[in-house]
Design a protein around this motif. Structure first.
Motif, PDB file in Angstrom:
ATOM      1  N   ILE A 244       3.504 -11.172  -5.264  1.00  0.00           N
ATOM      2  CA  ILE A 244       2.305 -11.874  -5.728  1.00  0.00           C
ATOM      3  C   ILE A 244       1.041 -11.149  -5.285  1.00  0.00           C
ATOM      4  O   ILE A 244       0.104 -10.958  -6.069  1.00  0.00           O
ATOM      5  CB  ILE A 244       2.331 -13.352  -5.250  1.00  0.00           C
ATOM      6  CG1 ILE A 244       3.405 -14.097  -6.060  1.00  0.00           C
ATOM      7  CG2 ILE A 244       0.971 -14.012  -5.388  1.00  0.00           C
ATOM      8  CD1 ILE A 244       3.494 -15.565  -5.788  1.00  0.00           C
ATOM      9  N   ARG A 248      -1.784  -9.422  -7.705  1.00  0.00           N
ATOM     10  CA  ARG A 248      -3.199  -9.808  -7.581  1.00  0.00           C
ATOM     11  C   ARG A 248      -4.078  -8.580  -7.422  1.00  0.00           C
ATOM     12  O   ARG A 248      -5.097  -8.431  -8.091  1.00  0.00           O
ATOM     13  CB  ARG A 248      -3.392 -10.707  -6.348  1.00  0.00           C
ATOM     14  CG  ARG A 248      -2.952 -12.119  -6.564  1.00  0.00           C
ATOM     15  CD  ARG A 248      -4.036 -13.121  -6.112  1.00  0.00           C
ATOM     16  NE  ARG A 248      -3.564 -14.463  -6.421  1.00  0.00           N
ATOM     17  CZ  ARG A 248      -2.833 -15.197  -5.585  1.00  0.00           C
ATOM     18  NH1 ARG A 248      -2.533 -14.749  -4.387  1.00  0.00           N
ATOM     19  NH2 ARG A 248      -2.425 -16.392  -5.940  1.00  0.00           N
ATOM     20  N   SER A 264      -4.873 -15.025 -17.202  1.00  0.00           N
ATOM     21  CA  SER A 264      -3.521 -15.290 -16.713  1.00  0.00           C
ATOM     22  C   SER A 264      -3.507 -16.319 -15.583  1.00  0.00           C
ATOM     23  O   SER A 264      -2.446 -16.711 -15.117  1.00  0.00           O
ATOM     24  CB  SER A 264      -2.889 -14.003 -16.169  1.00  0.00           C
ATOM     25  OG  SER A 264      -2.987 -12.971 -17.109  1.00  0.00           O
ATOM     26  N   ALA A 267      -1.087 -19.210 -15.420  1.00  0.00           N
ATOM     27  CA  ALA A 267       0.298 -18.807 -15.197  1.00  0.00           C
ATOM     28  C   ALA A 267       0.553 -18.561 -13.714  1.00  0.00           C
ATOM     29  O   ALA A 267       1.545 -19.027 -13.147  1.00  0.00           O
ATOM     30  CB  ALA A 267       0.627 -17.559 -16.009  1.00  0.00           C
ATOM     31  N   PHE A 268      -0.378 -17.844 -13.077  1.00  0.00           N
ATOM     32  CA  PHE A 268      -0.244 -17.586 -11.647  1.00  0.00           C
ATOM     33  C   PHE A 268      -0.206 -18.889 -10.864  1.00  0.00           C
ATOM     34  O   PHE A 268       0.602 -19.074  -9.963  1.00  0.00           O
ATOM     35  CB  PHE A 268      -1.418 -16.730 -11.144  1.00  0.00           C
ATOM     36  CG  PHE A 268      -1.105 -15.273 -11.109  1.00  0.00           C
ATOM     37  CD1 PHE A 268      -0.591 -14.692  -9.959  1.00  0.00           C
ATOM     38  CD2 PHE A 268      -1.293 -14.484 -12.228  1.00  0.00           C
ATOM     39  CE1 PHE A 268      -0.285 -13.353  -9.925  1.00  0.00           C
ATOM     40  CE2 PHE A 268      -0.991 -13.140 -12.198  1.00  0.00           C
ATOM     41  CZ  PHE A 268      -0.491 -12.569 -11.044  1.00  0.00           C
ATOM     42  N   VAL A 271       3.103 -20.658 -11.263  1.00  0.00           N
ATOM     43  CA  VAL A 271       4.171 -20.023 -10.481  1.00  0.00           C
ATOM     44  C   VAL A 271       3.975 -20.311  -8.993  1.00  0.00           C
ATOM     45  O   VAL A 271       4.925 -20.651  -8.282  1.00  0.00           O
ATOM     46  CB  VAL A 271       4.217 -18.502 -10.746  1.00  0.00           C
ATOM     47  CG1 VAL A 271       5.117 -17.810  -9.733  1.00  0.00           C
ATOM     48  CG2 VAL A 271       4.715 -18.236 -12.157  1.00  0.00           C
TER      49      VAL A 271
ATOM     50  N   LEU B 247       6.719 -15.204 -13.630  1.00  0.00           N
ATOM     51  CA  LEU B 247       5.380 -14.869 -14.109  1.00  0.00           C
ATOM     52  C   LEU B 247       5.416 -14.450 -15.570  1.00  0.00           C
ATOM     53  O   LEU B 247       4.576 -14.860 -16.365  1.00  0.00           O
ATOM     54  CB  LEU B 247       4.776 -13.752 -13.255  1.00  0.00           C
ATOM     55  CG  LEU B 247       4.009 -14.234 -12.033  1.00  0.00           C
ATOM     56  CD1 LEU B 247       3.637 -13.075 -11.138  1.00  0.00           C
ATOM     57  CD2 LEU B 247       2.746 -14.992 -12.456  1.00  0.00           C
ATOM     58  N   ARG B 248       6.425 -13.650 -15.932  1.00  0.00           N
ATOM     59  CA  ARG B 248       6.560 -13.231 -17.328  1.00  0.00           C
ATOM     60  C   ARG B 248       6.689 -14.444 -18.245  1.00  0.00           C
ATOM     61  O   ARG B 248       6.019 -14.548 -19.264  1.00  0.00           O
ATOM     62  CB  ARG B 248       7.818 -12.367 -17.486  1.00  0.00           C
ATOM     63  CG  ARG B 248       7.632 -10.953 -17.032  1.00  0.00           C
ATOM     64  CD  ARG B 248       8.151  -9.951 -18.067  1.00  0.00           C
ATOM     65  NE  ARG B 248       7.897  -8.607 -17.563  1.00  0.00           N
ATOM     66  CZ  ARG B 248       8.748  -7.928 -16.792  1.00  0.00           C
ATOM     67  NH1 ARG B 248       9.935  -8.444 -16.491  1.00  0.00           N
ATOM     68  NH2 ARG B 248       8.439  -6.730 -16.359  1.00  0.00           N
ATOM     69  N   GLU B 250       5.853 -17.581 -17.653  1.00  0.00           N
ATOM     70  CA  GLU B 250       4.643 -18.392 -17.659  1.00  0.00           C
ATOM     71  C   GLU B 250       3.572 -17.744 -18.527  1.00  0.00           C
ATOM     72  O   GLU B 250       2.850 -18.415 -19.261  1.00  0.00           O
ATOM     73  CB  GLU B 250       4.110 -18.563 -16.235  1.00  0.00           C
ATOM     74  CG  GLU B 250       4.888 -19.548 -15.389  1.00  0.00           C
ATOM     75  CD  GLU B 250       4.713 -20.988 -15.870  1.00  0.00           C
ATOM     76  OE1 GLU B 250       3.680 -21.282 -16.490  1.00  0.00           O
ATOM     77  OE2 GLU B 250       5.629 -21.801 -15.632  1.00  0.00           O
ATOM     78  N   LEU B 251       3.487 -16.422 -18.449  1.00  0.00           N
ATOM     79  CA  LEU B 251       2.457 -15.706 -19.199  1.00  0.00           C
ATOM     80  C   LEU B 251       2.705 -15.807 -20.697  1.00  0.00           C
ATOM     81  O   LEU B 251       1.796 -15.629 -21.496  1.00  0.00           O
ATOM     82  CB  LEU B 251       2.411 -14.236 -18.769  1.00  0.00           C
ATOM     83  CG  LEU B 251       1.709 -13.982 -17.432  1.00  0.00           C
ATOM     84  CD1 LEU B 251       1.953 -12.565 -16.953  1.00  0.00           C
ATOM     85  CD2 LEU B 251       0.215 -14.239 -17.549  1.00  0.00           C
ATOM     86  N   THR B 257      -2.745 -17.341 -22.209  1.00  0.00           N
ATOM     87  CA  THR B 257      -2.106 -16.496 -21.208  1.00  0.00           C
ATOM     88  C   THR B 257      -1.362 -15.341 -21.854  1.00  0.00           C
ATOM     89  O   THR B 257      -1.154 -14.311 -21.231  1.00  0.00           O
ATOM     90  CB  THR B 257      -1.173 -17.322 -20.290  1.00  0.00           C
ATOM     91  OG1 THR B 257      -0.309 -18.099 -21.106  1.00  0.00           O
ATOM     92  CG2 THR B 257      -1.955 -18.223 -19.378  1.00  0.00           C
TER      93      THR B 257
END
Lengths: 338, 338
Positions: A244, A248, A264, A267-268, A271, B247-248, B250-251, B257
């Motif tokens: 992560i 970032r 994004s 999404a971050f 997660v 992350l993939r 979610e994006l 996103t």
């Protein structure tokens, strides 16, 4: 229900601990008992709107710090908030104990000075609740016993099974034994000796599992000795935070990706929430004769509140009684964990 | 230099293995010896432009699969590409051996049937090269010895130190002992007994380390028994792939996103490259009397080529000679690892 919060536990005590107790009293309507330096706690409580909430203060003159040696502090600080708080549970004046303090000290105070073990339990186990894609997986032991014996692992499996049923509501938890390969015969001596013991128990034992099985939804309970479980838990944490942080930093390294990062963000956030250790509450100390939940030292008020929520569930689910009954049943049926 | 590639090693052999050998011959100008079914290898080589490259084919009639039991296959398949390839190194006809095949089998063939151990080595150790933010950290043992003794760990430390010097070019590698806490006295029995042995060696021993120290650039070599090291390595892999996959997904879950994902792609690619296990090449089998590098079964041609590159560095760095000399020196000085 009456739940004790160790108000001197977290790194920034008593602020987050008291605030968490207040949140819990609001959300659950239970009686929250905050234990610690009475004057400090009253000052802290005065900062919150506690009207109509059931919050009691119990004084404890000693404070156990993160630097205190567990082997020493159980005896040297007999009036700590851990001693006083756990004794309330032991003496029937409360139903559960929550602390974000020194884990080793909590284990020592519980096992040697206050609640003691459930009859028949050989060793208590510290259990981590790991969140993976909205599910929870119980990993135990993650640190109470650095050198374990096969029959202890068998008991960890039983206790984890019972906890998964009551906490996660899984009817027939899949219980796996952590190993360096899934094939039978893989493992170190401890794992190879423990395997047959787990297989003989009235469990949904799925055999050896590897760390990837945690991620792939193959197991609800993963059993391990305390040293290996601790290394696994900390490795998962280290890798998660590394990936992560790397992402970032990379996202901030150019204008284009900065825009990408902004877009994004949801999404971050999603997660981060899915893997946030604070969302789960804390680690139950299974095998101790009373509900004890240990939160992270960095706990904030929400984490403390969630740990209280977890303690409530354990009390409502009758975890202690179930472990006691489960062990008795096995004893009587001759399926000893020895 | 002459380097052997086990052409029957990878999951999709011999395609990636042969292609990797061709790439290595191009890039390094060395002689590459591909070992396996001669007819199949010649067919495979015909697909590549090998004009001017130094590539030799050596026939081996047996193939060791990932399903073969290491304890059996060393004896039951004496003409495997592993036996034949390692014997070339043993007999001085090649300088190093690279395989993406069955790790346990490679260990068994090397230790019991072909190269054998460097004199004085108690147990060989499988070493993982973990990439963290462009640095490499050596973790050993990650699977050769599921139950280790304190003096084995001391030798792992010595071998890891020597490998870090030659492979990573670190003058004075920081060597840590993997434990469940940094304080002295933390650990299981094995770690507590190994600590003083490591401290007595001519190493830059930094004491106990935790998984987070890998990420935080606190250590160059992390020593562990093979069971715990294996669990740590697999936990790091499991967590890394989980976070990236989450992350993939979610994006890809909303239009906004999705745009963010498109703009963030360079960042993702850069991070993926930084933690790509294929970039490092493979895991050296330290303590065996010859350079042996084991790649992942899923190796592609680039991974095989990088494993050859790693083997070259180990040969150029004189790793085998250094380990032999290091052990002798300690023996003579009375600083035994016993």
């Amino acid at each position: 229900m009456r739940i004790v919060v160790d108000a001197m536990g977290s790194d920034d005590h008593p602020g987050p601990d008291v605030a968490g107790a207040v949140l819990a009293a609001q959300e659950y309507g239970d009686t929250l008992i905050v234990v610690g330096d009475e004057a400090a706690l009253k000052r802290e409580l005065a900062q919150h709107a506690t009207n109509g909430l059931k919050i009691e203060v119990v004084h404890a003159s000693d404070v156990i710090t993160m630097e205190d040696k567990p082997s020493v502090v159980g005896k040297s600080k007999p009036n700590s908030s851990m001693h006083v708080g756990m004794n309330l549970v032991r003496d029937g004046q409360a139903d559960a104990f929550v602390s974000a303090g020194n884990t080793g000290a909590a284990l020592a105070v519980a096992t040697l000075y206050s609640l003691r073990r459930i009859p028949g339990v050989k060793r208590p186990a510290l259990s981590a609740i790991i969140r993976v894609r909205g599910r929870s997986v119980i990993l135990l032991d993650v640190g109470a016993n650095a050198d374990s014996k096969p029959d202890w692992l068998a008991q960890f499996a039983l206790m984890g099974d019972i906890y998964a049923k009551s906490l996660l509501g899984v009817t027939r938890p899949r219980v796996g034994l952590l190993s360096n390969g899934e094939e039978e015969g893989k493992g170190n001596d401890l794992v190879r000796e423990a395997g047959p013991l787990l297989r003989a128990l009235p469990l949904n034992f799925i055999g050896n599992v590897e760390p990837k099985d945690l991620v792939k939804d193959h197991a609800d309970v993963i059993v391990s000795d305390g040293f290996v479980g601790n290394i696994m838990l900390k490795s998962l944490e280290a890798a998660t935070s590394m990936v992560i942080n790397l992402l970032r930093e990379e996202l901030m390294s150019s204008v284009v990706t900065k825009v990408g990062a902004a877009l994004s963000r949801p999404a971050f956030k999603s997660v981060a929430r899915q893997i946030d250790p604070f969302e789960t509450g804390g680690a139950p100390l299974l095998g101790v004769n009373g509900v004890v939940i240990i939160g992270h030292g960095r706990s904030n008020a929400t984490a403390i509140k969630n740990a209280v929520g977890q303690a409530r569930k354990a009390v409502q689910g009758g975890v202690i009684e179930s472990i006691r009954a489960g062990l008795e049943q096995i004893e009587q049926s001759g399926q000893s964990t020895d």
